[in-house]
Design a protein around this motif. Sequence first.
Motif, PDB file in Angstrom:
ATOM      1  N   UNK A 243     -32.864 -27.962 -26.003  1.00 12.79           N
ATOM      2  CA  UNK A 243     -33.323 -28.987 -25.065  1.00 12.79           C
ATOM      3  C   UNK A 243     -33.841 -30.212 -25.817  1.00 12.79           C
ATOM      4  N   UNK A 244     -34.623 -30.002 -26.853  1.00 10.75           N
ATOM      5  CA  UNK A 244     -35.146 -31.132 -27.628  1.00 10.75           C
ATOM      6  C   UNK A 244     -34.011 -31.923 -28.273  1.00 10.75           C
TER       7      UNK A 244
ATOM      8  N   UNK B  90     -45.532 -31.420 -21.369  1.00  7.51           N
ATOM      9  CA  UNK B  90     -44.169 -30.969 -21.130  1.00  7.51           C
ATOM     10  C   UNK B  90     -43.144 -31.812 -21.867  1.00  7.51           C
ATOM     11  N   UNK B  91     -41.886 -31.508 -21.620  1.00  7.95           N
ATOM     12  CA  UNK B  91     -40.808 -32.223 -22.296  1.00  7.95           C
ATOM     13  C   UNK B  91     -40.840 -33.708 -21.929  1.00  7.95           C
ATOM     14  N   UNK B  92     -41.089 -34.001 -20.654  1.00  6.72           N
ATOM     15  CA  UNK B  92     -41.177 -35.398 -20.238  1.00  6.72           C
ATOM     16  C   UNK B  92     -42.287 -36.138 -20.946  1.00  6.72           C
ATOM     17  N   UNK B  93     -43.463 -35.526 -21.023  1.00  7.59           N
ATOM     18  CA  UNK B  93     -44.585 -36.160 -21.693  1.00  7.59           C
ATOM     19  C   UNK B  93     -44.335 -36.373 -23.181  1.00  7.59           C
TER      20      UNK B  93
ATOM     21  N   UNK C  85     -33.868 -35.134 -15.682  1.00  4.61           N
ATOM     22  CA  UNK C  85     -32.553 -34.545 -15.433  1.00  4.61           C
ATOM     23  C   UNK C  85     -32.125 -33.578 -16.524  1.00  4.61           C
ATOM     24  N   UNK C  86     -32.389 -33.892 -17.773  1.00  4.09           N
ATOM     25  CA  UNK C  86     -31.963 -32.987 -18.843  1.00  4.09           C
ATOM     26  C   UNK C  86     -32.783 -31.689 -18.823  1.00  4.09           C
ATOM     27  N   UNK C  87     -34.118 -31.731 -18.756  1.00  6.15           N
ATOM     28  CA  UNK C  87     -34.854 -30.463 -18.632  1.00  6.15           C
ATOM     29  C   UNK C  87     -34.442 -29.655 -17.405  1.00  6.15           C
ATOM     30  N   UNK C  88     -34.128 -30.327 -16.299  1.00 10.52           N
ATOM     31  CA  UNK C  88     -33.727 -29.605 -15.082  1.00 10.52           C
ATOM     32  C   UNK C  88     -32.462 -28.790 -15.314  1.00 10.52           C
TER      33      UNK C  88
END
Length: 447
Positions: free
Chosen positions: A425-426, A125-128, A109-112
Amino acid sequence: MSHGTPKIAFIGAGSVVFTQGLLTDLLAFPELRGAHIALHDIDDERLKTAEGAARHIADRLTGPDSGDDGGAQPRITAHAERRAALEGADFVINIVQVGMREATRTDFEIPARYGVRQTIGDTLGVGGIFRALRTFPHLAALGADIAEVCPDAWLLNYTNPMAMNVQYLTRATGLTRVVGLCHSVYWTVRDLADLLGVPYEEITYRAAGVNHQAWLLRLEHRGVNLYPRLDRLVADQPQLRRRVRVDMYRRLGYYPTETSEHSSEYVPWYLGHESEVERLRLPVGAYLDIVDENVATYERTRDALAAGTPLTVEGTMEYAPQIIHSITTGTPRTVYGNVPNHGLVDNLPASGTVEVPCLVDGLGVQPTAVGALPAQCAALNRTYLSMNELVVRAALEDDPRSVRQAAMTDPATAAALPVERIWDLCDDMVRAHGDLLQPSLRVLLGN
Protein backbone atom coordinates in the motif's frame (compact mmCIF):
# COMPACT_ATOMS: atom_id res chain seq x y z
CA MET A 1 5.12 46.05 15.59
CA SER A 2 3.31 49.28 16.22
CA HIS A 3 0.31 49.09 18.53
CA GLY A 4 -2.77 47.80 16.71
CA THR A 5 -1.19 47.65 13.24
CA PRO A 6 0.37 44.22 12.80
CA LYS A 7 1.16 42.68 9.43
CA ILE A 8 -0.59 39.33 9.04
CA ALA A 9 0.42 37.05 6.18
CA PHE A 10 -2.04 34.40 4.98
CA ILE A 11 -0.15 31.55 3.29
CA GLY A 12 -2.60 29.49 1.25
CA ALA A 13 -5.13 32.33 1.20
CA GLY A 14 -6.84 30.58 -1.72
CA SER A 15 -8.60 28.49 0.93
CA VAL A 16 -11.08 31.31 0.53
CA VAL A 17 -13.82 30.14 2.87
CA PHE A 18 -11.41 29.74 5.78
CA THR A 19 -9.62 32.98 4.94
CA GLN A 20 -12.96 34.84 4.98
CA GLY A 21 -13.89 33.46 8.38
CA LEU A 22 -10.53 34.39 9.89
CA LEU A 23 -10.71 37.91 8.45
CA THR A 24 -14.21 38.39 9.80
CA ASP A 25 -12.95 37.44 13.25
CA LEU A 26 -9.84 39.63 12.95
CA LEU A 27 -11.68 42.74 11.84
CA ALA A 28 -14.29 42.32 14.56
CA PHE A 29 -11.57 43.62 16.90
CA PRO A 30 -11.42 47.42 16.58
CA GLU A 31 -7.70 47.38 17.44
CA LEU A 32 -6.93 45.21 14.41
CA ARG A 33 -8.89 47.14 11.78
CA GLY A 34 -5.77 48.98 10.64
CA ALA A 35 -3.78 45.77 10.13
CA HIS A 36 -1.89 44.94 6.96
CA ILE A 37 -3.38 41.74 5.52
CA ALA A 38 -0.96 40.14 3.03
CA LEU A 39 -2.49 37.30 1.00
CA HIS A 40 -0.44 34.65 -0.79
CA ASP A 41 -1.42 31.68 -2.93
CA ILE A 42 0.20 29.90 -5.86
CA ASP A 43 -3.16 29.67 -7.69
CA ASP A 44 -3.78 33.01 -9.42
CA GLU A 45 -7.57 32.65 -9.65
CA ARG A 46 -7.90 31.65 -6.01
CA LEU A 47 -5.62 34.50 -4.94
CA LYS A 48 -7.74 37.04 -6.84
CA THR A 49 -10.88 35.57 -5.29
CA ALA A 50 -9.34 35.77 -1.81
CA GLU A 51 -8.37 39.40 -2.39
CA GLY A 52 -11.86 40.28 -3.59
CA ALA A 53 -13.45 38.54 -0.63
CA ALA A 54 -11.07 40.25 1.79
CA ARG A 55 -11.87 43.69 0.39
CA HIS A 56 -15.59 42.98 0.61
CA ILE A 57 -15.29 41.90 4.25
CA ALA A 58 -13.15 44.94 5.08
CA ASP A 59 -15.69 47.29 3.49
CA ARG A 60 -18.57 45.61 5.28
CA LEU A 61 -16.91 45.68 8.71
CA THR A 62 -14.94 48.93 8.61
CA GLY A 63 -16.31 50.98 5.71
CA PRO A 64 -18.64 53.99 5.83
CA ASP A 65 -21.75 51.78 5.76
CA SER A 66 -20.57 49.46 8.52
CA GLY A 67 -22.09 51.35 11.39
CA ASP A 68 -18.58 51.91 12.72
CA ASP A 69 -17.51 55.41 13.73
CA GLY A 70 -15.10 55.84 10.84
CA GLY A 71 -12.29 53.80 12.36
CA ALA A 72 -9.23 52.44 10.61
CA GLN A 73 -9.44 50.24 7.54
CA PRO A 74 -7.04 47.39 6.83
CA ARG A 75 -4.42 47.50 4.12
CA ILE A 76 -4.95 44.45 1.88
CA THR A 77 -2.26 43.25 -0.53
CA ALA A 78 -2.08 40.11 -2.70
CA HIS A 79 1.18 38.40 -3.58
CA ALA A 80 1.94 35.57 -6.01
CA GLU A 81 5.40 35.40 -4.43
CA ARG A 82 5.54 34.10 -0.87
CA ARG A 83 8.50 36.08 0.42
CA ALA A 84 6.84 39.36 -0.55
CA ALA A 85 3.83 38.43 1.58
CA LEU A 86 6.07 37.45 4.49
CA GLU A 87 8.36 40.50 4.40
CA GLY A 88 8.11 42.15 7.82
CA ALA A 89 5.14 40.05 8.93
CA ASP A 90 4.31 39.87 12.63
CA PHE A 91 2.02 36.85 12.21
CA VAL A 92 1.95 34.12 9.59
CA ILE A 93 -1.19 31.99 9.21
CA ASN A 94 -0.52 28.76 7.30
CA ILE A 95 -3.63 27.20 5.72
CA VAL A 96 -1.99 25.45 2.76
CA GLN A 97 -3.34 22.14 1.48
CA VAL A 98 -0.71 20.59 -0.77
CA GLY A 99 -2.20 18.67 -3.67
CA MET A 100 -5.75 19.88 -3.01
CA ARG A 101 -8.73 17.71 -3.99
CA GLU A 102 -6.84 15.34 -6.31
CA ALA A 103 -4.30 14.34 -3.65
CA THR A 104 -7.04 13.90 -1.06
CA ARG A 105 -8.90 11.54 -3.38
CA THR A 106 -5.72 9.51 -3.75
CA ASP A 107 -5.43 9.33 0.06
CA PHE A 108 -8.84 7.62 0.15
CA GLU A 109 -9.11 5.65 -3.06
CA ILE A 110 -5.87 3.68 -2.93
CA PRO A 111 -6.24 2.54 0.72
CA ALA A 112 -9.88 1.63 -0.02
CA ARG A 113 -8.69 -0.81 -2.70
CA TYR A 114 -6.74 -2.57 0.03
CA GLY A 115 -9.77 -2.68 2.33
CA VAL A 116 -8.59 0.17 4.59
CA ARG A 117 -11.52 2.34 5.64
CA GLN A 118 -11.02 6.02 6.45
CA THR A 119 -13.51 8.71 7.35
CA ILE A 120 -11.46 11.95 7.31
CA GLY A 121 -7.92 10.76 6.56
CA ASP A 122 -6.05 13.93 7.54
CA THR A 123 -4.43 13.16 10.90
CA LEU A 124 -3.26 9.56 11.30
CA GLY A 125 -3.50 6.47 9.11
CA VAL A 126 -2.30 6.18 5.54
CA GLY A 127 -4.06 9.41 4.59
CA GLY A 128 -2.46 11.33 7.43
CA ILE A 129 1.01 9.93 6.70
CA PHE A 130 1.00 10.96 3.06
CA ARG A 131 -0.73 14.27 3.70
CA ALA A 132 2.16 15.03 6.05
CA LEU A 133 4.86 13.86 3.65
CA ARG A 134 3.60 16.04 0.83
CA THR A 135 3.23 19.03 3.21
CA PHE A 136 6.71 18.83 4.78
CA PRO A 137 8.59 20.26 1.74
CA HIS A 138 6.28 23.30 1.84
CA LEU A 139 6.84 23.71 5.58
CA ALA A 140 10.62 23.51 5.20
CA ALA A 141 10.57 26.23 2.53
CA LEU A 142 8.11 28.37 4.51
CA GLY A 143 10.24 28.04 7.64
CA ALA A 144 13.38 29.06 5.77
CA ASP A 145 11.64 32.14 4.37
CA ILE A 146 10.30 33.14 7.79
CA ALA A 147 13.77 32.78 9.33
CA GLU A 148 15.13 35.19 6.70
CA VAL A 149 12.44 37.84 6.22
CA CYS A 150 10.34 37.87 9.42
CA PRO A 151 12.27 35.91 12.09
CA ASP A 152 10.24 37.33 15.00
CA ALA A 153 6.87 36.39 13.52
CA TRP A 154 4.49 33.95 15.17
CA LEU A 155 3.62 31.07 12.82
CA LEU A 156 0.03 29.98 13.42
CA ASN A 157 -0.55 26.67 11.65
CA TYR A 158 -3.97 25.34 10.67
CA THR A 159 -2.79 22.75 8.14
CA ASN A 160 -3.32 19.08 9.03
CA PRO A 161 -1.96 16.68 10.13
CA MET A 162 -1.52 19.21 12.92
CA ALA A 163 0.70 17.34 15.37
CA MET A 164 3.04 15.98 12.70
CA ASN A 165 3.34 19.34 10.98
CA VAL A 166 4.18 21.21 14.19
CA GLN A 167 6.70 18.53 15.17
CA TYR A 168 8.35 18.71 11.74
CA LEU A 169 8.36 22.53 11.69
CA THR A 170 10.07 22.85 15.05
CA ARG A 171 12.57 20.07 14.34
CA ALA A 172 13.40 20.90 10.71
CA THR A 173 13.40 24.70 10.76
CA GLY A 174 14.48 25.68 14.26
CA LEU A 175 11.57 28.13 14.55
CA THR A 176 10.33 28.49 18.13
CA ARG A 177 7.31 30.78 17.70
CA VAL A 178 5.15 28.03 16.23
CA VAL A 179 1.65 27.12 17.45
CA GLY A 180 -0.78 24.69 15.84
CA LEU A 181 -4.42 25.73 16.10
CA CYS A 182 -7.58 23.63 15.95
CA HIS A 183 -11.14 24.38 17.04
CA SER A 184 -11.95 20.87 18.30
CA VAL A 185 -11.62 21.59 22.05
CA TYR A 186 -13.79 24.71 21.84
CA TRP A 187 -16.54 23.12 19.77
CA THR A 188 -16.54 19.95 21.87
CA VAL A 189 -17.34 22.00 24.96
CA ARG A 190 -19.90 24.10 23.07
CA ASP A 191 -21.66 20.93 21.91
CA LEU A 192 -21.58 19.42 25.39
CA ALA A 193 -23.01 22.65 26.84
CA ASP A 194 -25.96 22.35 24.43
CA LEU A 195 -26.38 18.65 25.20
CA LEU A 196 -26.33 19.25 28.94
CA GLY A 197 -28.49 22.37 28.82
CA VAL A 198 -25.87 24.56 30.49
CA PRO A 199 -24.76 27.98 29.16
CA TYR A 200 -21.32 27.64 27.62
CA GLU A 201 -20.21 30.87 29.30
CA GLU A 202 -20.83 29.29 32.72
CA ILE A 203 -18.74 26.16 32.06
CA THR A 204 -15.13 25.83 33.17
CA TYR A 205 -13.02 23.11 31.61
CA ARG A 206 -9.52 21.81 31.16
CA ALA A 207 -8.34 19.56 28.34
CA ALA A 208 -5.01 18.06 27.33
CA GLY A 209 -3.60 15.33 25.11
CA VAL A 210 -2.82 15.42 21.39
CA ASN A 211 -4.62 17.13 18.52
CA HIS A 212 -7.94 15.42 17.71
CA GLN A 213 -7.34 13.08 20.66
CA ALA A 214 -7.21 15.31 23.70
CA TRP A 215 -9.35 14.64 26.76
CA LEU A 216 -11.67 16.76 28.87
CA LEU A 217 -9.95 16.31 32.21
CA ARG A 218 -12.35 18.68 33.97
CA LEU A 219 -15.83 19.78 32.95
CA GLU A 220 -17.64 21.86 35.56
CA HIS A 221 -20.59 24.20 35.98
CA ARG A 222 -20.20 26.63 38.88
CA GLY A 223 -17.74 24.27 40.51
CA VAL A 224 -19.89 21.13 40.07
CA ASN A 225 -18.54 18.23 38.01
CA LEU A 226 -20.74 17.77 34.91
CA TYR A 227 -19.60 14.22 34.13
CA PRO A 228 -22.25 12.53 36.36
CA ARG A 229 -24.92 14.53 34.53
CA LEU A 230 -23.48 13.40 31.19
CA ASP A 231 -23.46 9.80 32.44
CA ARG A 232 -27.17 9.98 33.18
CA LEU A 233 -27.89 11.37 29.72
CA VAL A 234 -25.88 8.62 28.06
CA ALA A 235 -27.66 5.96 30.14
CA ASP A 236 -31.07 7.38 29.23
CA GLN A 237 -30.50 7.96 25.49
CA PRO A 238 -29.55 4.88 23.45
CA GLN A 239 -28.85 7.04 20.37
CA LEU A 240 -26.05 8.82 22.24
CA ARG A 241 -24.35 5.47 22.73
CA ARG A 242 -24.21 5.09 18.95
CA ARG A 243 -21.40 7.64 18.73
CA VAL A 244 -17.73 6.65 18.78
CA ARG A 245 -16.68 9.43 21.11
CA VAL A 246 -19.42 8.52 23.59
CA ASP A 247 -18.39 4.85 23.34
CA MET A 248 -14.79 5.86 24.06
CA TYR A 249 -15.90 8.08 26.94
CA ARG A 250 -17.89 5.24 28.54
CA ARG A 251 -14.85 2.95 28.44
CA LEU A 252 -12.05 5.43 29.17
CA GLY A 253 -13.77 7.80 31.59
CA TYR A 254 -12.80 11.05 29.82
CA TYR A 255 -14.55 12.65 26.88
CA PRO A 256 -12.43 12.96 23.70
CA THR A 257 -12.22 16.34 22.00
CA GLU A 258 -12.90 15.37 18.41
CA THR A 259 -15.85 14.12 16.41
CA SER A 260 -16.73 10.46 16.18
CA GLU A 261 -15.69 10.41 12.52
CA HIS A 262 -12.19 11.57 13.39
CA SER A 263 -11.91 9.55 16.60
CA SER A 264 -12.77 6.27 14.90
CA GLU A 265 -9.59 6.45 12.78
CA TYR A 266 -7.11 6.70 15.63
CA VAL A 267 -7.90 3.37 17.32
CA PRO A 268 -8.16 -0.23 16.06
CA TRP A 269 -11.63 -1.07 17.36
CA TYR A 270 -14.17 0.39 14.96
CA LEU A 271 -13.53 0.84 11.24
CA GLY A 272 -12.24 -2.68 10.69
CA HIS A 273 -15.54 -4.22 11.81
CA GLU A 274 -18.66 -3.98 9.68
CA SER A 275 -20.88 -4.37 12.73
CA GLU A 276 -19.21 -1.40 14.44
CA VAL A 277 -19.40 0.76 11.31
CA GLU A 278 -23.15 0.10 11.28
CA ARG A 279 -23.71 0.37 15.05
CA LEU A 280 -21.81 3.65 15.30
CA ARG A 281 -23.06 5.04 11.97
CA LEU A 282 -19.57 5.75 10.67
CA PRO A 283 -19.52 7.58 7.32
CA VAL A 284 -16.63 5.91 5.52
CA GLY A 285 -15.05 8.32 3.03
CA ALA A 286 -17.00 11.28 4.43
CA TYR A 287 -14.18 13.74 3.90
CA LEU A 288 -14.44 13.44 0.12
CA ASP A 289 -17.93 14.92 0.32
CA ILE A 290 -16.59 17.70 2.55
CA VAL A 291 -13.83 18.43 0.02
CA ASP A 292 -16.36 18.59 -2.82
CA GLU A 293 -18.57 20.94 -0.81
CA ASN A 294 -15.57 23.18 -0.01
CA VAL A 295 -14.80 23.44 -3.74
CA ALA A 296 -18.46 24.22 -4.50
CA THR A 297 -18.51 26.89 -1.78
CA TYR A 298 -15.33 28.43 -3.19
CA GLU A 299 -16.88 28.51 -6.68
CA ARG A 300 -20.06 30.14 -5.35
CA THR A 301 -17.94 32.76 -3.60
CA ARG A 302 -15.86 33.40 -6.74
CA ASP A 303 -18.96 33.73 -8.91
CA ALA A 304 -20.77 35.95 -6.41
CA LEU A 305 -17.79 38.34 -6.23
CA ALA A 306 -17.62 38.46 -10.03
CA ALA A 307 -21.33 39.31 -10.14
CA GLY A 308 -20.96 41.98 -7.47
CA THR A 309 -23.16 40.13 -4.99
CA PRO A 310 -20.72 38.76 -2.38
CA LEU A 311 -21.94 36.23 0.11
CA THR A 312 -22.43 37.04 3.78
CA VAL A 313 -19.70 35.59 5.99
CA GLU A 314 -20.10 34.80 9.68
CA GLY A 315 -17.36 34.82 12.30
CA THR A 316 -15.75 31.48 13.15
CA MET A 317 -14.51 31.93 16.75
CA GLU A 318 -11.09 30.63 15.66
CA TYR A 319 -8.05 30.98 17.88
CA ALA A 320 -5.67 32.79 15.48
CA PRO A 321 -7.52 36.13 15.59
CA GLN A 322 -7.75 35.88 19.38
CA ILE A 323 -4.00 35.21 19.63
CA ILE A 324 -3.16 38.12 17.34
CA HIS A 325 -5.42 40.42 19.35
CA SER A 326 -3.92 39.32 22.68
CA ILE A 327 -0.30 39.69 21.58
CA THR A 328 -1.00 43.02 19.88
CA THR A 329 -2.98 44.59 22.74
CA GLY A 330 -1.74 42.67 25.78
CA THR A 331 -5.25 41.38 26.50
CA PRO A 332 -4.89 38.06 28.39
CA ARG A 333 -6.91 35.05 27.34
CA THR A 334 -6.62 31.27 27.25
CA VAL A 335 -6.61 29.24 24.04
CA TYR A 336 -5.73 25.65 23.22
CA GLY A 337 -2.52 25.25 21.24
CA ASN A 338 -0.44 22.45 19.76
CA VAL A 339 3.16 22.86 20.84
CA PRO A 340 6.29 20.75 21.52
CA ASN A 341 6.01 18.75 24.74
CA HIS A 342 8.70 20.55 26.69
CA GLY A 343 7.70 19.49 30.21
CA LEU A 344 3.98 20.01 29.58
CA VAL A 345 2.55 16.47 29.77
CA ASP A 346 4.64 14.22 32.01
CA ASN A 347 3.66 10.83 30.61
CA LEU A 348 3.89 11.64 26.88
CA PRO A 349 7.11 11.69 24.82
CA ALA A 350 9.13 14.90 25.00
CA SER A 351 9.67 14.79 21.23
CA GLY A 352 5.94 14.90 20.47
CA THR A 353 3.45 17.69 19.90
CA VAL A 354 0.79 18.04 22.59
CA GLU A 355 -2.42 20.07 22.83
CA VAL A 356 -2.66 22.04 26.08
CA PRO A 357 -4.14 25.27 27.44
CA CYS A 358 -2.00 28.30 26.61
CA LEU A 359 -2.02 31.76 28.18
CA VAL A 360 -1.74 34.46 25.53
CA ASP A 361 -0.88 38.08 26.27
CA GLY A 362 1.66 40.69 25.22
CA LEU A 363 4.47 38.24 25.91
CA GLY A 364 3.19 35.72 23.39
CA VAL A 365 1.78 32.19 23.61
CA GLN A 366 2.73 30.52 26.89
CA PRO A 367 1.78 26.83 27.21
CA THR A 368 0.55 25.44 30.54
CA ALA A 369 2.07 22.35 32.15
CA VAL A 370 -0.72 19.90 32.97
CA GLY A 371 1.22 17.09 34.68
CA ALA A 372 0.34 13.48 33.89
CA LEU A 373 -2.69 12.38 31.92
CA PRO A 374 -4.83 9.47 33.13
CA ALA A 375 -2.89 6.31 32.24
CA GLN A 376 -5.47 4.96 29.79
CA CYS A 377 -5.60 8.27 27.90
CA ALA A 378 -1.83 8.59 27.77
CA ALA A 379 -1.58 5.03 26.42
CA LEU A 380 -3.63 5.94 23.34
CA ASN A 381 -1.81 9.24 22.90
CA ARG A 382 1.57 7.51 23.02
CA THR A 383 0.62 5.21 20.13
CA TYR A 384 -0.48 8.27 18.14
CA LEU A 385 2.77 10.10 18.90
CA SER A 386 4.88 7.03 18.10
CA MET A 387 3.45 6.98 14.59
CA ASN A 388 4.07 10.72 14.25
CA GLU A 389 7.69 10.29 15.31
CA LEU A 390 8.29 7.75 12.55
CA VAL A 391 6.75 9.98 9.86
CA VAL A 392 8.81 12.98 10.93
CA ARG A 393 11.94 10.82 11.16
CA ALA A 394 11.33 9.54 7.63
CA ALA A 395 11.50 13.11 6.31
CA LEU A 396 14.33 14.36 8.51
CA GLU A 397 16.55 11.32 7.92
CA ASP A 398 15.54 10.60 4.30
CA ASP A 399 14.44 7.13 5.37
CA PRO A 400 11.66 5.51 3.28
CA ARG A 401 11.56 2.49 5.62
CA SER A 402 10.27 4.76 8.39
CA VAL A 403 7.24 5.57 6.24
CA ARG A 404 6.29 1.88 6.17
CA GLN A 405 7.07 1.48 9.87
CA ALA A 406 4.75 4.41 10.62
CA ALA A 407 1.93 2.69 8.74
CA MET A 408 2.69 -0.55 10.61
CA THR A 409 2.40 1.36 13.90
CA ASP A 410 -0.84 3.11 13.00
CA PRO A 411 -3.66 1.36 14.92
CA ALA A 412 -6.37 1.38 12.24
CA THR A 413 -4.04 0.36 9.40
CA ALA A 414 -2.47 -2.43 11.46
CA ALA A 415 -5.94 -3.72 12.37
CA ALA A 416 -6.94 -3.88 8.71
CA LEU A 417 -3.93 -5.36 6.90
CA PRO A 418 -1.09 -7.88 7.25
CA VAL A 419 2.33 -6.30 7.14
CA GLU A 420 3.13 -7.28 3.53
CA ARG A 421 0.02 -5.51 2.31
CA ILE A 422 0.91 -2.41 4.36
CA TRP A 423 4.22 -2.17 2.51
CA ASP A 424 2.49 -2.72 -0.86
CA LEU A 425 0.00 0.00 0.00
CA CYS A 426 2.78 2.45 0.86
CA ASP A 427 4.49 1.71 -2.46
CA ASP A 428 1.26 2.44 -4.31
CA MET A 429 0.84 5.71 -2.40
CA VAL A 430 4.40 6.72 -3.23
CA ARG A 431 3.77 6.02 -6.93
CA ALA A 432 0.55 8.04 -6.87
CA HIS A 433 1.88 11.10 -5.03
CA GLY A 434 5.12 11.16 -7.01
CA ASP A 435 6.64 14.60 -7.25
CA LEU A 436 4.80 15.94 -4.18
CA LEU A 437 7.16 13.96 -1.94
CA GLN A 438 10.77 14.84 -1.21
CA PRO A 439 13.03 12.88 -3.62
CA SER A 440 14.51 10.58 -0.96
CA LEU A 441 11.04 9.23 -0.10
CA ARG A 442 10.01 8.36 -3.66
CA VAL A 443 11.70 4.96 -3.30
CA LEU A 444 9.69 1.75 -3.79
CA LEU A 445 10.66 -0.95 -1.31
CA GLY A 446 8.36 -3.87 -2.11
CA ASN A 447 8.21 -6.67 0.47
